[in-house]
Design a protein around this motif. Structure first.
Motif, PDB file in Angstrom:
ATOM      1  N   ALA A  27      40.232 -67.391 -83.614  1.00 36.01           N
ATOM      2  CA  ALA A  27      39.698 -67.465 -82.419  1.00 36.01           C
ATOM      3  C   ALA A  27      40.605 -68.515 -81.517  1.00 36.01           C
ATOM      4  O   ALA A  27      40.447 -68.231 -80.434  1.00 36.01           O
ATOM      5  CB  ALA A  27      38.139 -68.037 -82.654  1.00 36.01           C
ATOM      6  N   ASN A  28      40.953 -69.472 -81.979  1.00 34.92           N
ATOM      7  CA  ASN A  28      41.764 -70.567 -81.062  1.00 34.92           C
ATOM      8  C   ASN A  28      43.116 -69.848 -80.624  1.00 34.92           C
ATOM      9  O   ASN A  28      43.480 -69.967 -79.503  1.00 34.92           O
ATOM     10  CB  ASN A  28      42.287 -71.691 -82.128  1.00 34.92           C
ATOM     11  N   TYR A  30      43.098 -66.573 -79.800  1.00 35.43           N
ATOM     12  CA  TYR A  30      43.024 -65.690 -78.640  1.00 35.43           C
ATOM     13  C   TYR A  30      42.410 -66.632 -77.599  1.00 35.43           C
ATOM     14  O   TYR A  30      42.648 -66.181 -76.493  1.00 35.43           O
ATOM     15  CB  TYR A  30      41.722 -64.843 -79.264  1.00 35.43           C
ATOM     16  N   THR A  31      41.758 -67.775 -77.807  1.00 36.14           N
ATOM     17  CA  THR A  31      41.561 -68.551 -76.533  1.00 36.14           C
ATOM     18  C   THR A  31      42.826 -69.026 -76.032  1.00 36.14           C
ATOM     19  O   THR A  31      42.735 -68.867 -74.626  1.00 36.14           O
ATOM     20  CB  THR A  31      40.855 -69.863 -77.176  1.00 36.14           C
ATOM     21  N   GLN A  32      43.723 -69.340 -76.668  1.00 38.39           N
ATOM     22  CA  GLN A  32      44.935 -69.705 -76.066  1.00 38.39           C
ATOM     23  C   GLN A  32      45.613 -68.569 -75.213  1.00 38.39           C
ATOM     24  O   GLN A  32      46.401 -68.901 -74.157  1.00 38.39           O
ATOM     25  CB  GLN A  32      46.129 -70.086 -77.001  1.00 38.39           C
ATOM     26  N   ASP A  36      38.879 -64.502 -74.303  1.00 38.05           N
ATOM     27  CA  ASP A  36      37.663 -65.105 -74.842  1.00 38.05           C
ATOM     28  C   ASP A  36      36.586 -64.433 -75.609  1.00 38.05           C
ATOM     29  O   ASP A  36      36.131 -64.901 -76.592  1.00 38.05           O
ATOM     30  CB  ASP A  36      36.729 -65.576 -73.588  1.00 38.05           C
ATOM     31  N   ALA A  39      38.022 -64.132 -78.972  1.00 33.51           N
ATOM     32  CA  ALA A  39      37.659 -65.715 -79.514  1.00 33.51           C
ATOM     33  C   ALA A  39      36.314 -65.529 -80.045  1.00 33.51           C
ATOM     34  O   ALA A  39      35.887 -66.085 -81.405  1.00 33.51           O
ATOM     35  CB  ALA A  39      38.028 -66.708 -78.449  1.00 33.51           C
ATOM     36  N   ASN A  40      35.586 -65.224 -79.198  1.00 35.27           N
ATOM     37  CA  ASN A  40      33.990 -65.105 -79.525  1.00 35.27           C
ATOM     38  C   ASN A  40      33.655 -64.200 -80.811  1.00 35.27           C
ATOM     39  O   ASN A  40      32.761 -64.626 -81.888  1.00 35.27           O
ATOM     40  CB  ASN A  40      33.251 -64.327 -78.172  1.00 35.27           C
ATOM     41  N   GLU A  43      34.607 -66.288 -83.722  1.00 34.31           N
ATOM     42  CA  GLU A  43      33.709 -67.485 -83.753  1.00 34.31           C
ATOM     43  C   GLU A  43      32.426 -66.909 -84.503  1.00 34.31           C
ATOM     44  O   GLU A  43      31.823 -67.797 -85.191  1.00 34.31           O
ATOM     45  CB  GLU A  43      33.531 -68.227 -82.275  1.00 34.31           C
ATOM     46  N   ASN A 154      37.954 -56.597 -74.891  1.00 32.98           N
ATOM     47  CA  ASN A 154      37.726 -58.225 -74.774  1.00 32.98           C
ATOM     48  C   ASN A 154      35.962 -58.455 -74.423  1.00 32.98           C
ATOM     49  O   ASN A 154      35.430 -59.244 -74.736  1.00 32.98           O
ATOM     50  CB  ASN A 154      38.600 -58.964 -73.763  1.00 32.98           C
TER      51      ASN A 154
END
Length: 169
Positions: A27-28, A30-32, A36, A39-40, A43, A154
Protein backbone atom coordinates in the motif's frame (compact mmCIF):
# COMPACT_ATOMS: atom_id res chain seq x y z
CA UNK A 1 -5.81 -30.51 20.40
CA UNK A 2 -2.80 -32.20 18.88
CA UNK A 3 0.47 -30.42 19.81
CA UNK A 4 1.62 -30.25 16.17
CA UNK A 5 -1.68 -28.71 15.06
CA UNK A 6 -1.58 -26.18 17.89
CA UNK A 7 2.01 -25.23 17.05
CA UNK A 8 1.20 -24.84 13.35
CA UNK A 9 -1.77 -22.58 14.08
CA UNK A 10 0.32 -20.58 16.55
CA UNK A 11 2.99 -20.13 13.87
CA UNK A 12 0.32 -19.18 11.35
CA UNK A 13 -0.82 -16.33 13.59
CA UNK A 14 2.63 -14.78 13.18
CA UNK A 15 2.57 -15.39 9.43
CA UNK A 16 -0.83 -13.68 9.13
CA UNK A 17 0.55 -10.62 10.93
CA UNK A 18 3.53 -10.68 8.56
CA UNK A 19 1.07 -10.77 5.65
CA UNK A 20 -0.57 -7.62 7.03
CA UNK A 21 2.85 -5.91 7.19
CA UNK A 22 3.64 -7.03 3.65
CA UNK A 23 0.35 -5.66 2.33
CA UNK A 24 0.83 -2.36 4.16
CA UNK A 25 4.25 -2.12 2.53
CA UNK A 26 2.60 -2.65 -0.85
CA UNK A 27 0.00 0.00 0.00
CA UNK A 28 2.85 2.35 0.86
CA UNK A 29 4.44 1.71 -2.55
CA UNK A 30 1.22 2.66 -4.32
CA UNK A 31 0.66 5.71 -2.11
CA UNK A 32 4.09 6.96 -3.11
CA UNK A 33 3.11 6.47 -6.76
CA UNK A 34 -0.09 8.49 -6.30
CA UNK A 35 -2.37 5.47 -6.73
CA UNK A 36 -4.59 5.75 -3.66
CA UNK A 37 -7.05 3.14 -4.97
CA UNK A 38 -4.35 0.49 -5.21
CA UNK A 39 -3.15 1.54 -1.76
CA UNK A 40 -6.69 1.15 -0.44
CA UNK A 41 -6.96 -2.34 -1.95
CA UNK A 42 -3.83 -3.45 -0.09
CA UNK A 43 -4.87 -1.69 3.13
CA UNK A 44 -8.08 -3.75 3.05
CA UNK A 45 -5.94 -6.85 2.44
CA UNK A 46 -3.86 -5.96 5.51
CA UNK A 47 -6.98 -5.66 7.68
CA UNK A 48 -8.18 -9.06 6.46
CA UNK A 49 -4.86 -10.65 7.39
CA UNK A 50 -4.98 -9.10 10.86
CA UNK A 51 -8.45 -10.54 11.35
CA UNK A 52 -7.27 -13.95 10.16
CA UNK A 53 -4.56 -13.84 12.83
CA UNK A 54 -7.10 -12.82 15.47
CA UNK A 55 -9.49 -15.61 14.45
CA UNK A 56 -6.71 -18.16 14.91
CA UNK A 57 -5.66 -16.52 18.17
CA UNK A 58 -9.19 -16.75 19.53
CA UNK A 59 -9.59 -20.34 18.25
CA UNK A 60 -6.51 -21.47 20.15
CA UNK A 61 -7.63 -19.65 23.28
CA UNK A 62 -11.14 -21.11 23.05
CA UNK A 63 -9.58 -24.56 22.90
CA UNK A 64 -7.37 -24.07 25.95
CA UNK A 65 -4.19 -23.69 23.94
CA UNK A 66 -1.40 -21.26 24.79
CA UNK A 67 -0.68 -18.54 22.24
CA UNK A 68 2.91 -17.40 21.88
CA UNK A 69 3.70 -14.30 19.84
CA UNK A 70 6.93 -14.03 17.90
CA UNK A 71 8.56 -11.02 16.28
CA UNK A 72 7.00 -10.03 12.97
CA UNK A 73 9.58 -9.87 10.21
CA UNK A 74 10.09 -6.69 8.23
CA UNK A 75 8.88 -6.98 4.62
CA UNK A 76 11.93 -7.27 2.39
CA UNK A 77 10.50 -6.90 -1.10
CA UNK A 78 11.34 -4.03 -3.39
CA UNK A 79 9.09 -3.04 -6.24
CA UNK A 80 10.00 -1.34 -9.49
CA UNK A 81 6.96 -1.64 -11.77
CA UNK A 82 3.34 -0.97 -10.84
CA UNK A 83 2.46 -4.62 -11.42
CA UNK A 84 5.22 -5.96 -9.13
CA UNK A 85 3.25 -5.78 -5.84
CA UNK A 86 0.29 -7.47 -7.53
CA UNK A 87 2.43 -10.39 -8.67
CA UNK A 88 4.12 -10.61 -5.29
CA UNK A 89 0.70 -10.53 -3.63
CA UNK A 90 -0.43 -13.54 -5.68
CA UNK A 91 2.77 -15.44 -4.90
CA UNK A 92 2.29 -14.67 -1.22
CA UNK A 93 -1.34 -15.83 -1.26
CA UNK A 94 -0.25 -19.12 -2.86
CA UNK A 95 2.32 -19.48 -0.09
CA UNK A 96 -0.33 -18.83 2.59
CA UNK A 97 -2.60 -21.39 0.91
CA UNK A 98 0.18 -23.97 1.22
CA UNK A 99 0.56 -23.13 4.93
CA UNK A 100 -3.19 -23.50 5.59
CA UNK A 101 -3.17 -26.79 3.68
CA UNK A 102 -0.33 -28.05 5.88
CA UNK A 103 -2.30 -27.23 9.03
CA UNK A 104 -5.40 -28.87 7.57
CA UNK A 105 -3.46 -32.01 6.70
CA UNK A 106 -2.01 -32.22 10.22
CA UNK A 107 -5.49 -31.78 11.72
CA UNK A 108 -6.87 -34.54 9.49
CA UNK A 109 -4.02 -36.89 10.39
CA UNK A 110 -4.70 -36.38 14.10
CA UNK A 111 -8.47 -36.70 13.57
CA UNK A 112 -8.99 -33.17 14.90
CA UNK A 113 -12.31 -32.63 13.16
CA UNK A 114 -13.11 -29.44 15.04
CA UNK A 115 -9.97 -27.83 13.63
CA UNK A 116 -10.60 -29.13 10.11
CA UNK A 117 -14.07 -27.59 10.30
CA UNK A 118 -12.54 -24.32 11.54
CA UNK A 119 -10.01 -24.37 8.70
CA UNK A 120 -12.67 -25.01 6.05
CA UNK A 121 -13.44 -21.28 6.07
CA UNK A 122 -9.75 -20.44 5.54
CA UNK A 123 -9.49 -22.93 2.65
CA UNK A 124 -12.41 -21.18 0.92
CA UNK A 125 -11.00 -17.75 1.78
CA UNK A 126 -7.64 -18.59 0.22
CA UNK A 127 -9.37 -19.62 -3.01
CA UNK A 128 -11.07 -16.21 -3.08
CA UNK A 129 -7.81 -14.42 -2.28
CA UNK A 130 -5.97 -16.12 -5.13
CA UNK A 131 -8.79 -15.42 -7.59
CA UNK A 132 -8.94 -11.74 -6.57
CA UNK A 133 -5.19 -11.44 -7.08
CA UNK A 134 -5.31 -13.13 -10.47
CA UNK A 135 -8.20 -10.90 -11.57
CA UNK A 136 -6.35 -7.78 -10.50
CA UNK A 137 -3.19 -8.85 -12.34
CA UNK A 138 -5.25 -9.54 -15.46
CA UNK A 139 -6.82 -6.07 -15.31
CA UNK A 140 -3.45 -4.44 -14.76
CA UNK A 141 -1.94 -6.32 -17.72
CA UNK A 142 -4.87 -5.27 -19.91
CA UNK A 143 -5.20 -1.64 -18.84
CA UNK A 144 -2.12 -0.61 -16.85
CA UNK A 145 -0.21 0.96 -19.74
CA UNK A 146 -3.07 3.31 -20.61
CA UNK A 147 -3.29 6.31 -18.25
CA UNK A 148 -7.09 6.65 -18.52
CA UNK A 149 -7.68 2.97 -17.93
CA UNK A 150 -5.24 2.98 -15.01
CA UNK A 151 -7.17 5.92 -13.55
CA UNK A 152 -10.44 3.96 -13.83
CA UNK A 153 -8.90 0.84 -12.30
CA UNK A 154 -7.47 2.94 -9.47
CA UNK A 155 -10.94 4.43 -8.90
CA UNK A 156 -12.49 0.95 -8.82
CA UNK A 157 -9.98 -0.18 -6.20
CA UNK A 158 -10.56 2.97 -4.13
CA UNK A 159 -14.19 1.90 -3.70
CA UNK A 160 -13.27 -1.36 -1.97
CA UNK A 161 -14.42 -1.46 1.65
CA UNK A 162 -13.44 -3.78 4.45
CA UNK A 163 -15.94 -6.32 5.72
CA UNK A 164 -14.97 -8.26 8.82
CA UNK A 165 -15.38 -12.04 8.61
CA UNK A 166 -18.36 -13.54 10.37
CA UNK A 167 -16.78 -16.84 11.31
CA UNK A 168 -18.26 -18.43 14.42
CA UNK A 169 -15.64 -20.04 16.62
Amino acid sequence: MNNKVSALINDQINKEFYSAYLYLDMANFYTQKGLDGFANWFEVQAKEEQDHALLMYRYLQNNGEKVTFEAVAKPDKTFEKLIDPLKEGLAHEKYVTSLINTIYEAAQESKDFRTTQFLDWFIKEQGEEEKNSIDLITKMELFGDDARSLYLLNSELAARVYTAPSLVL
